[in-house]
Design a protein around this motif. Structure first.
Motif, PDB file in Angstrom:
ATOM      1  N   ILE A  90      21.889  59.221  49.611  1.00 24.12           N
ATOM      2  CA  ILE A  90      20.840  59.707  50.515  1.00 24.12           C
ATOM      3  C   ILE A  90      19.528  59.854  49.751  1.00 24.12           C
ATOM      4  CG2 ILE A  90      20.091  61.697  51.890  1.00 24.12           C
ATOM      5  CD1 ILE A  90      23.076  62.040  52.665  1.00 24.12           C
ATOM      6  N   SER A  91      19.618  60.404  48.558  1.00 22.78           N
ATOM      7  CA  SER A  91      18.453  60.568  47.701  1.00 22.78           C
ATOM      8  C   SER A  91      17.812  59.225  47.370  1.00 22.78           C
ATOM      9  CB  SER A  91      18.895  61.277  46.416  1.00 22.78           C
ATOM     10  OG  SER A  91      17.936  61.170  45.415  1.00 22.78           O
ATOM     11  N   PHE A  92      18.645  58.261  47.015  1.00 14.40           N
ATOM     12  CA  PHE A  92      18.153  56.951  46.598  1.00 14.40           C
ATOM     13  C   PHE A  92      17.425  56.240  47.734  1.00 14.40           C
ATOM     14  CE2 PHE A  92      18.493  52.474  45.482  1.00 14.40           C
ATOM     15  CZ  PHE A  92      17.994  52.509  44.198  1.00 14.40           C
ATOM     16  N   VAL A  93      17.987  56.293  48.925  1.00 11.34           N
ATOM     17  CA  VAL A  93      17.340  55.662  50.080  1.00 11.34           C
ATOM     18  C   VAL A  93      15.972  56.292  50.321  1.00 11.34           C
ATOM     19  CG1 VAL A  93      17.486  55.351  52.588  1.00 11.34           C
ATOM     20  CG2 VAL A  93      19.483  54.886  51.156  1.00 11.34           C
ATOM     21  N   SER A  94      15.907  57.612  50.238  1.00  9.16           N
ATOM     22  CA  SER A  94      14.620  58.289  50.467  1.00  9.16           C
ATOM     23  C   SER A  94      13.599  57.904  49.394  1.00  9.16           C
ATOM     24  CB  SER A  94      14.800  59.807  50.519  1.00  9.16           C
ATOM     25  OG  SER A  94      14.980  60.358  49.235  1.00  9.16           O
ATOM     26  N   MET A  95      14.053  57.827  48.135  1.00  7.62           N
ATOM     27  CA  MET A  95      13.128  57.478  47.055  1.00  7.62           C
ATOM     28  C   MET A  95      12.602  56.054  47.210  1.00  7.62           C
ATOM     29  SD  MET A  95      14.483  59.395  43.588  1.00  7.62           S
ATOM     30  CE  MET A  95      15.976  58.470  43.419  1.00  7.62           C
TER      31      MET A  95
END
Length: 164
Positions: A90-95
């Motif tokens: 989830i973090s990676f997609v947002s970044m």
């Protein structure tokens, strides 16, 4: 990309994986509790942010997943791998999305920290089958903003010194 360039890239990604794994280990030694179970500083995210700025998103994702699996096997358990993987994805997609939108390295790092925490809260809520774990959200989001900013600062400093 010729064979030499592929080999060089593989070595660089292996080094980034090693650095992320070492940062995971260091993070496991640092007592950063603040009353919330599983709270961490997010030091390994430094490698991911640097890779997002210097290489392709696929490289950053590969290193991130390798670090999660290896650190989970070495320093954690299956639950830590589950929590870290869900939070990291989830973090990676947002970044990636926010970097593409032109957000600064600081903002991208901060969003990564916040969304990692959101992902972990969602997994915890599913596992314990209650939304009561959301009580940890305010402290996780605030500390995520702070630690995410600090990781962004470190990444900005290191980018100046890393070769292109």
């Amino acid at each position: 990309m010729n064979r030499s360039e592929k080999t060089q890239k593989m070595i660089i990604l292996a080094l980034f994986t090693t650095v992320a794994l070492l940062l995971s280990y260091v993070e496991s030694l640092v007592p950063f509790f603040a009353g919330v179970p599983g709270m961490k500083l997010g030091l390994p995210n430094l490698a991911v942010v640097l890779l997002l700025w210097r290489y392709e998103w696929k490289d950053a994702l590969l290193v991130n997943l390798m670090r999660i699996i290896l650190s989970g096997l070495l320093f954690g358990n299956m639950f830590s791998i589950l929590f870290s993987t869900c939070g990291a994805l989830i973090s990676f997609v947002s970044m990636c999305f926010l970097k593409k939108c032109g957000l600064s390295i600081y903002g991208v790092s901060m969003s990564g920290a916040v969304f990692h925490n959101i992902g972990q809260i969602l997994v915890a809520a599913c596992i314990v089958q209650t939304v009561a774990v959301g009580i940890y959200a305010p402290i996780l989001l605030i500390t995520g903003l702070i630690t995410g900013y600090l990781i962004g600062v470190l990444a900005r400093i290191l980018l100046v010194h890393l070769p292109k």
